[in-house]
Enzyme design. Sequence first.
Site, PDB file in Angstrom:
ATOM      1  N   LYS A   1      54.437  16.195  29.767  1.00 23.04           N
ATOM      2  CA  LYS A   1      55.468  16.000  28.554  1.00 23.04           C
ATOM      3  C   LYS A   1      56.596  15.499  29.280  1.00 23.04           C
ATOM      4  CE  LYS A   1      53.299  15.921  25.936  1.00 23.04           C
ATOM      5  NZ  LYS A   1      52.113  16.060  26.142  1.00 23.04           N
TER       6      LYS A   1
ATOM      7  N   ASN B   1      40.806  -6.177  19.199  1.00 24.20           N
ATOM      8  CA  ASN B   1      41.232  -5.124  20.096  1.00 24.20           C
ATOM      9  C   ASN B   1      40.011  -4.776  20.899  1.00 24.20           C
ATOM     10  OD1 ASN B   1      43.530  -4.520  18.311  1.00 24.20           O
ATOM     11  ND2 ASN B   1      42.607  -2.654  17.460  1.00 24.20           N
ATOM     12  N   GLY B   2      40.433  -4.488  22.300  1.00 21.90           N
ATOM     13  CA  GLY B   2      39.371  -4.102  23.142  1.00 21.90           C
ATOM     14  C   GLY B   2      39.443  -4.846  24.335  1.00 21.90           C
TER      15      GLY B   2
ATOM     16  N   CYS C   1      45.893  -1.215  20.722  1.00 20.85           N
ATOM     17  CA  CYS C   1      46.205  -2.410  19.786  1.00 20.85           C
ATOM     18  C   CYS C   1      46.017  -1.806  18.283  1.00 20.85           C
ATOM     19  CB  CYS C   1      45.481  -3.501  19.939  1.00 20.85           C
ATOM     20  SG  CYS C   1      45.498  -4.096  21.721  1.00 20.85           S
TER      21      CYS C   1
ATOM     22  N   GLU D   1      50.510  20.685  30.959  1.00 25.68           N
ATOM     23  CA  GLU D   1      50.914  19.995  29.883  1.00 25.68           C
ATOM     24  C   GLU D   1      52.379  19.863  29.786  1.00 25.68           C
ATOM     25  OE1 GLU D   1      50.912  18.246  25.896  1.00 25.68           O
ATOM     26  OE2 GLU D   1      49.437  18.344  27.316  1.00 25.68           O
TER      27      GLU D   1
ATOM     28  N   ARG E   1      50.397   3.849  17.355  1.00 27.20           N
ATOM     29  CA  ARG E   1      49.357   3.859  18.469  1.00 27.20           C
ATOM     30  C   ARG E   1      49.943   3.118  19.706  1.00 27.20           C
ATOM     31  NH1 ARG E   1      44.022   3.367  15.721  1.00 27.20           N
ATOM     32  NH2 ARG E   1      43.271   1.958  17.101  1.00 27.20           N
TER      33      ARG E   1
ATOM     34  N   GLU F   1      55.861  12.015  30.711  1.00 28.64           N
ATOM     35  CA  GLU F   1      55.962  10.972  29.612  1.00 28.64           C
ATOM     36  C   GLU F   1      57.158  10.490  29.118  1.00 28.64           C
ATOM     37  OE1 GLU F   1      51.493  11.707  27.622  1.00 28.64           O
ATOM     38  OE2 GLU F   1      53.304  13.253  27.124  1.00 28.64           O
TER      39      GLU F   1
ATOM     40  N   HIS G   1      48.462  25.326  49.926  1.00 31.60           N
ATOM     41  CA  HIS G   1      47.388  24.324  50.570  1.00 31.60           C
ATOM     42  C   HIS G   1      47.800  23.012  50.170  1.00 31.60           C
ATOM     43  CE1 HIS G   1      44.155  27.493  50.980  1.00 31.60           C
ATOM     44  NE2 HIS G   1      44.849  28.092  49.844  1.00 31.60           N
TER      45      HIS G   1
ATOM     46  N   LYS H   1      49.586   5.705  21.892  1.00 31.41           N
ATOM     47  CA  LYS H   1      49.091   6.887  21.074  1.00 31.41           C
ATOM     48  C   LYS H   1      47.529   7.159  21.286  1.00 31.41           C
ATOM     49  CE  LYS H   1      49.730  10.487  18.653  1.00 31.41           C
ATOM     50  NZ  LYS H   1      50.383  11.810  19.385  1.00 31.41           N
TER      51      LYS H   1
ATOM     52  N   TRP I   1      48.881  -4.269  22.835  1.00 33.95           N
ATOM     53  CA  TRP I   1      49.205  -3.376  23.852  1.00 33.95           C
ATOM     54  C   TRP I   1      48.594  -4.006  25.119  1.00 33.95           C
ATOM     55  CZ3 TRP I   1      47.170  -0.257  27.973  1.00 33.95           C
ATOM     56  CH2 TRP I   1      47.865   0.661  28.661  1.00 33.95           C
TER      57      TRP I   1
END
Length: 622
Positions: free
Chosen positions: A499, A111-112, A2, A495, A27, A502, A518, A617, A85
């Site tokens: 990507k 926020n939080g 947020c 990574e 964000r 995402e 395995h 973000k 958010w």
Amino acid sequence: MCGITSYVGQRPADELLLAGLEQLEYRGYDSAGIALMSDSGHTQTVRAVGNLAALRAAVAERALVLAVVGTGGHHPTTGIGHTRWATHGGVTEANAHPHADSDEQIHIVLNGIIENHVELRRRMAAEGATIRSETDAEVVAHLIAHYDDGDLIDAVRRALGDVRGHYAVVAMSAAQPGLLVAARQECPLVVGAADDEHFIASAIPAFLAHTREVHQVVDGELVVATADAVQFLDAAHGRWHRRPTATIDWEHDVAVKGAYEAFMLKEIDEQPAAVSATLAGRLNAHGSVLDDDSLGFDERQLGDLQSVRIVACGSSYHAGLLGRYLIEEWARLPVELDIASEYRYRNPVRARGEMLLGITQSGETADTLAAMRLARRRGATVLAITNVMGSQATRDADGVLFTRAGTEVGVAATKTFTAQVIALALLALKLGQLRGTLTAARAGELAGELMRLPGLFADAVAGAADWAAAAAKQWAAFDFCMFLGRHAGLPIALEGALKLKEVSYIPCEAYAAGEMKHGPIALLSSGTPVVCVATDSPVLEKLLSNIAEVRARGAHVLAIAGARRAEVAEYADEVFGVPVTDALLQPLLAVVPLQLLAYHVARVRGLNVDQPRNLAKTVTVE
């Protein structure tokens, strides 16, 4: 997560709040709103689900009301704004901020997470409060109203004494127009100071276009702001105190896409510049210099280290994994790597002479900050690697190594991931020199390879652009992808998979190639797409055997290769080559085609690559 922005001053607040929220869009959010208060205390709230364009449209529809009703024809000059958010409650206009008490006299943005919100909601409802949303935040407005007897400062102080959790909150009261009261507890909050106006926001970019004078807010204090002044109150002891002003020397890096169709593509292309900036002034032909005064450690402290522990989340964790290979190989120091959210709760044992590296792009990642604080309480030396000056990580650490990547707007990390690895390489090189584990000749050789990297990244970006755009047409049709790597290639496989999942929403799994037998090999069937990071390494032959096993099950293999591209081509269905450098650095170049592939696959699928669904973000809550 947020975003908060708020303003008190002489100028119309509506456009300042909206522009501030736009600077915090990166964000991540799903709804937004503003509340504007006139000099008489009349307050209007506008909220909307979706992006800020929806909020702007809603504000425009009510512009006459905002400008005239209760204001004497003048735009209000006090207000609060928020991008949400969702954590508690669905994405609805009712759940969007700002929130108000039953009589709409107290308005807040927060926020939080309020951990005891259920208990507080029951208490407020029993006292007659009308609860309008499903959020955990709204109860704070009712709680402030419960304690308010005409003194907003005292009401906020008493209300927050009943709250458990981590938060940043800004409140205003119709009974005291022209006053903002704010506080933070383990969530970011900063004050921007200018002549006859003040801003309170969750991040500096929200007001950087208007002032560079900043007050950092610490846990446990109240911020009291009017147009003329800002004051700070120690909430626990009731003492007023001064807080120093820092002058921010950043450029006002207003994020504009220019000719690019998305920020993600722009930021992939900016990687050569990010690498160059991170190296600048820290490297010479003889090795790492690290002469940045903010580092906070002298050479003796670094030379006396006996172990390193890295804590991070997401892409920063992958950067830390590659950093572990660099530090162990060049400095011969033992390195442990932890997911920050696990480290903070597992009662870890601190090794003697340990330095903890907290890697966080934003400097505000809640779990990483908590892990850093835990380590400091237990006596470890803490170094933060971050991209944001003035962030909480810079205040919680003993020293800071900045990545200098510039503002990254796209939610999916690209240039900041690369810059983090470069910062770790500089640290590894410095440690290797101090500990005598690198000869002068070897240190000079590695320094030379690092200095070549901006040019090599430029070559990698240019070379992969057309290939990725063409390959994406095939890869966009897949409904599952597997990524494999070994040694220093494993972090890049992880990574690359992150990507793609995402931004394209294609389920992806990444594994150490030696683990295939395995369990993961059971996922393979005819045509299953598999990406292998097959750059030059001491274990390339082992990886080629793994590729052979994969293809024997009918999988379609794309390999990212280095100098031994021709050899790799004998095993893979497709090969893409990246520039050649030191074996531990070359995998980093392999991230470029994987970033571009993810980007173009998402574009083929018609998706918003800059703001993927459900992602933020900066993750400032658990």
